[in-house]
Design an enzyme around this catalytic site. Structure first.
Site, PDB file in Angstrom:
ATOM      1  N   TYR A 193     -63.541  43.342 -19.808  1.00  0.00           N
ATOM      2  CA  TYR A 193     -63.941  44.724 -19.557  1.00  0.00           C
ATOM      3  C   TYR A 193     -65.424  44.833 -19.896  1.00  0.00           C
ATOM      4  O   TYR A 193     -65.810  44.772 -21.061  1.00  0.00           O
ATOM      5  CB  TYR A 193     -63.149  45.695 -20.429  1.00  0.00           C
ATOM      6  CG  TYR A 193     -61.803  46.081 -19.873  1.00  0.00           C
ATOM      7  CD1 TYR A 193     -61.592  47.338 -19.334  1.00  0.00           C
ATOM      8  CD2 TYR A 193     -60.739  45.189 -19.867  1.00  0.00           C
ATOM      9  CE1 TYR A 193     -60.351  47.720 -18.828  1.00  0.00           C
ATOM     10  CE2 TYR A 193     -59.500  45.540 -19.366  1.00  0.00           C
ATOM     11  CZ  TYR A 193     -59.316  46.803 -18.847  1.00  0.00           C
ATOM     12  OH  TYR A 193     -58.092  47.167 -18.333  1.00  0.00           O
ATOM     13  N   HIS A 225     -61.027  44.039 -10.623  1.00  0.00           N
ATOM     14  CA  HIS A 225     -59.736  44.736 -10.636  1.00  0.00           C
ATOM     15  C   HIS A 225     -59.889  46.243 -10.521  1.00  0.00           C
ATOM     16  O   HIS A 225     -59.218  46.905  -9.746  1.00  0.00           O
ATOM     17  CB  HIS A 225     -58.972  44.382 -11.913  1.00  0.00           C
ATOM     18  CG  HIS A 225     -57.731  45.181 -12.109  1.00  0.00           C
ATOM     19  ND1 HIS A 225     -57.711  46.337 -12.865  1.00  0.00           N
ATOM     20  CD2 HIS A 225     -56.480  45.009 -11.647  1.00  0.00           C
ATOM     21  CE1 HIS A 225     -56.480  46.839 -12.869  1.00  0.00           C
ATOM     22  NE2 HIS A 225     -55.735  46.053 -12.142  1.00  0.00           N
ATOM     23  N   HIS A 374     -51.594  54.279 -11.370  1.00  0.00           N
ATOM     24  CA  HIS A 374     -52.023  52.976 -11.877  1.00  0.00           C
ATOM     25  C   HIS A 374     -50.992  52.373 -12.832  1.00  0.00           C
ATOM     26  O   HIS A 374     -50.634  52.968 -13.844  1.00  0.00           O
ATOM     27  CB  HIS A 374     -53.358  53.121 -12.615  1.00  0.00           C
ATOM     28  CG  HIS A 374     -53.886  51.837 -13.160  1.00  0.00           C
ATOM     29  ND1 HIS A 374     -54.312  50.801 -12.359  1.00  0.00           N
ATOM     30  CD2 HIS A 374     -54.069  51.406 -14.433  1.00  0.00           C
ATOM     31  CE1 HIS A 374     -54.740  49.794 -13.105  1.00  0.00           C
ATOM     32  NE2 HIS A 374     -54.594  50.128 -14.380  1.00  0.00           N
TER      33      HIS A 374
END
Length: 602
Positions: A193, A225, A374
């Site tokens: 991340y 992603h 999600h």
């Protein structure tokens, strides 16, 4: 040119289109009519042989529902409705529920236009729904239909689209602004991340962001992603550089008001004409946190990335400023899914009773116009349900055939009004039957999430409203002792998982009181309580039959194609058994009704 049959003098314009394969050999246009519950398709394939199109369950031939058509060398056409019996056999339907509108061919391509009802009365037809649909399409080099040797392509697609950009208002004056990383070396790690803080455009007067799209560095499409842009409170003290969003420096996790978001499979998104993201006023964010999640599972070295989000903004203002509310199940550390589960439901509650107090002023009605759902790899479905005064109002958003590789912002047919005091429940459906260890909520793609982002107007100061179950209660129901939440999560690791304990855990997670965490753009955090209410499933619409039945055709006479011919019986005929002339074209018996119809018109 060889022209086929056209049963209608005019075919309405079709608003939506996409290439179904990466080499752009198959192009689909489509549209739908809600009143008549009909969907119209126009398929063009770069082939002068047979062409196929239809739907499957998770990409399997078994249970697939599709049509096969083409134009013969003499100009006659064939078109018929089929289904998959197993992974080696397809069978023509007795009930023909796809209506051919046009079938033509030129020197290089075949174009087939047809339609069918969303829900037919044939058990072999799959429903066309507002879920992610799995398409199967393909073609052959000639009219000898050797289905299993043809070029077969699978693609996930959301087809219940209600508008395209051509139907929305594009401003006459606009500017483009990019939020992106610069030459970022993607770590050789399965999950990264990366976060950095960037300024929004500097404007002298108020503007509206009306559209956004992802910019993915070529060759990194399978690595990037998701990309999220979070607005920062103007009193925030922000770090510089690029770092791990959720690593050792907590400052890189600052800012939680989502401005826009993109995930794998998504495309560009233009907001409705009524609304846009405000920039340039004292109340608007001046800086944002750009978060990019990389999934480098193959540990590919030396990857450099310049991905990000492109914003389109204009001085031509819309009536309302929009916002995004993050809802669902608080990801860490409470969320867990047992291993070996054929099916497991998780829940997150949003109780809005504190919204007015935390917003500082009464929160106006929220007009929800879009959403993004999600989960990670174990997710099968997500839905968000609205309640008022304890009663279910509507299912605002859902996807019961969720595909991790197609996460996109989706507009709604009709706005839903969300009033202060309403509750919102997010339910996520998982499957972990091939996993042997617990799956926990977390940032990795191999962890899980359960989120629904609601796009709404007018904007307020609430950034997220997410719930999680009382884990001590869950642990106790599973026969474990736990004095606090931390011990509760540790106790979950001690459970022997089987079908009984999986169902006990699912039931306990639904029955447990929920702790609801509400956060504002200025990072003010308050807890509320809630509980999971029952969901009333909507009744499916009645089926509609536009079948063109094949008179006198008995089951024994249905055309059947198998990858490898079996022993021939009266009810299991191989291609060779039906057509013993290998040099001739394979024309199934069920095509005879359409061939005759075609000849009578020519």
């Amino acid at each position: 040119m060889q022209n086929g049959q056209r049963s209608h003098s005019t075919i309405p314009p079709l608003r939506f289109s996409v290439f179904l394969d990466p080499t752009h050999q198959i192009y689909l246009r489509w549209d739908h009519d809600e009143e008549s519950s009909l969907m119209t398709f126009d398929l063009q394939a770069q082939s002068t042989g047979w062409v196929a199109f239809g739907f499957t369950n998770h990409g399997e031939i078994t249970g697939a529902d599709f049509v096969i058509g083409g134009v013969l060398p003499d100009g006659n056409i064939y078109f018929s409705d089929w289904h998959g019996v197993n992974e080696e056999t397809i069978l023509e339907d007795e009930s023909q529920d796809y209506e051919l509108l046009s079938l033509t061919q030129d020197d290089t391509s075949t174009t087939m236009t047809f339609r069918r009802h969303f829900r037919t009365c044939d058990k072999h037809d799959l429903d066309i729904t507002s879920d992610t649909l799995r398409l199967i399409t393909g073609y052959g080099t000639d009219d000898t239909i050797d289905f299993f040797k043809g070029k077969i392509i699978h693609k996930s697609l959301f087809m219940m689209v209600f508008s395209n950009e051509d139907e929305l208002h594009s401003p006459s004056v606009y500017h483009v602004y990019d939020l992106k990383l610069n030459d970022f070396p993607i770590p050789v790690d399965d999950t990264t991340y990366a976060c950095t803080f960037l300024p929004l455009p500097i404007v002298k007067q108020k503007h509206h962001i009306y559209k956004f799209e992802a910019m993915i560095t070529p060759r990194n499409e399978t690595i990037v992603h998701h990309i999220l842009v979070y607005g920062c409170g103007n009193a925030s003290v922000l770090p510089s550089g690029v770092s791990d969003c959720y690593g050792g420096d907590p400052d890189f996790a600052l800012c939680s008001q989502i401005v826009v978001g993109w995930a794998v499979g998504g495309g560009s998104y233009m907001f409705p004409d009524e609304t846009g993201i405000s920039i340039g006023t004292p109340l608007d964010a001046q800086w944002v946190r750009l978060e990019i999640h990389y999934s480098n599972f193959n540990l590919i070295p030396d990857l450099i990335d310049n991905s990000g989000i492109r914003l389109y903004y204009t001085p031509e203002l819309r009536p309302y400023d929009m916002g995004v509310l993050q809802t669902g199940l608080f990801t860490f550390p409470i969320h867990f899914i047992p291993p070996g589960a054929e099916s497991f439901m998780s829940y997150g509650v949003c109780n809005t009773s504190l919204f007015d107090e935390m917003n500082g002023t009464p929160v106006p009605d929220m007009h929800v116009f879009g959403y993004l759902l999600h989960t990670h790899l174990a997710g099968l479905g997500v839905r968000g349900v609205q309640y008022r005064n304890g009663e279910q109002v509507t299912i605002i958003c859902e996807d019961n055939q969720y595909d991790f590789n197609l996460q996109e912002t989706r507009g709604m047919k009709k706005e839903v009004v969300f009033k202060p005091g309403d509750e919102f429940l997010v339910e996520c459906h998982y499957q972990t039957k091939y996993r042997t260890e617990l799956t926990f909520g977390g940032p990795s793609t191999l962890n899980e999430m359960c989120l629904a982002f609601l796009f709404y107007y007018p904007r307020n100061n609430i950034s997220s409203c997410m719930g999680y179950p009382d884990i001590q209660y869950v642990a106790h129901q599973l026969g474990q002792e736990a004095a606090d939440a931390m011990e509760g999560m540790m106790a979950i690791n001690l459970v022997e998982w089987d079908n009984e304990t999986i169902k006990t855990a699912e039931k306990a997670c639904k029955e447990a009181d929920q702790i609801v965490m509400i956060k504002t753009i200025d990072e003010l955090l308050r807890n509320e309580t809630g509980f999971v209410r029952d969901i009333v499933d909507a009744e499916p619409p009645p089926c509609k039959d536009i079948s063109t039945s094949m008179p006198g055709l008995q089951p024994e006479g249905q055309a059947k194609y198998q990858a490898a011919p079996p022993t021939v019986t009266s009810k299991a005929l191989s291609t060779k058994g039906i057509f013993p002339f290998p040099a001739l074209l394979f024309i199934p018996l069920g095509f005879t009704w359409l061939l005759a119809s075609s000849q009578s018109r020519l």
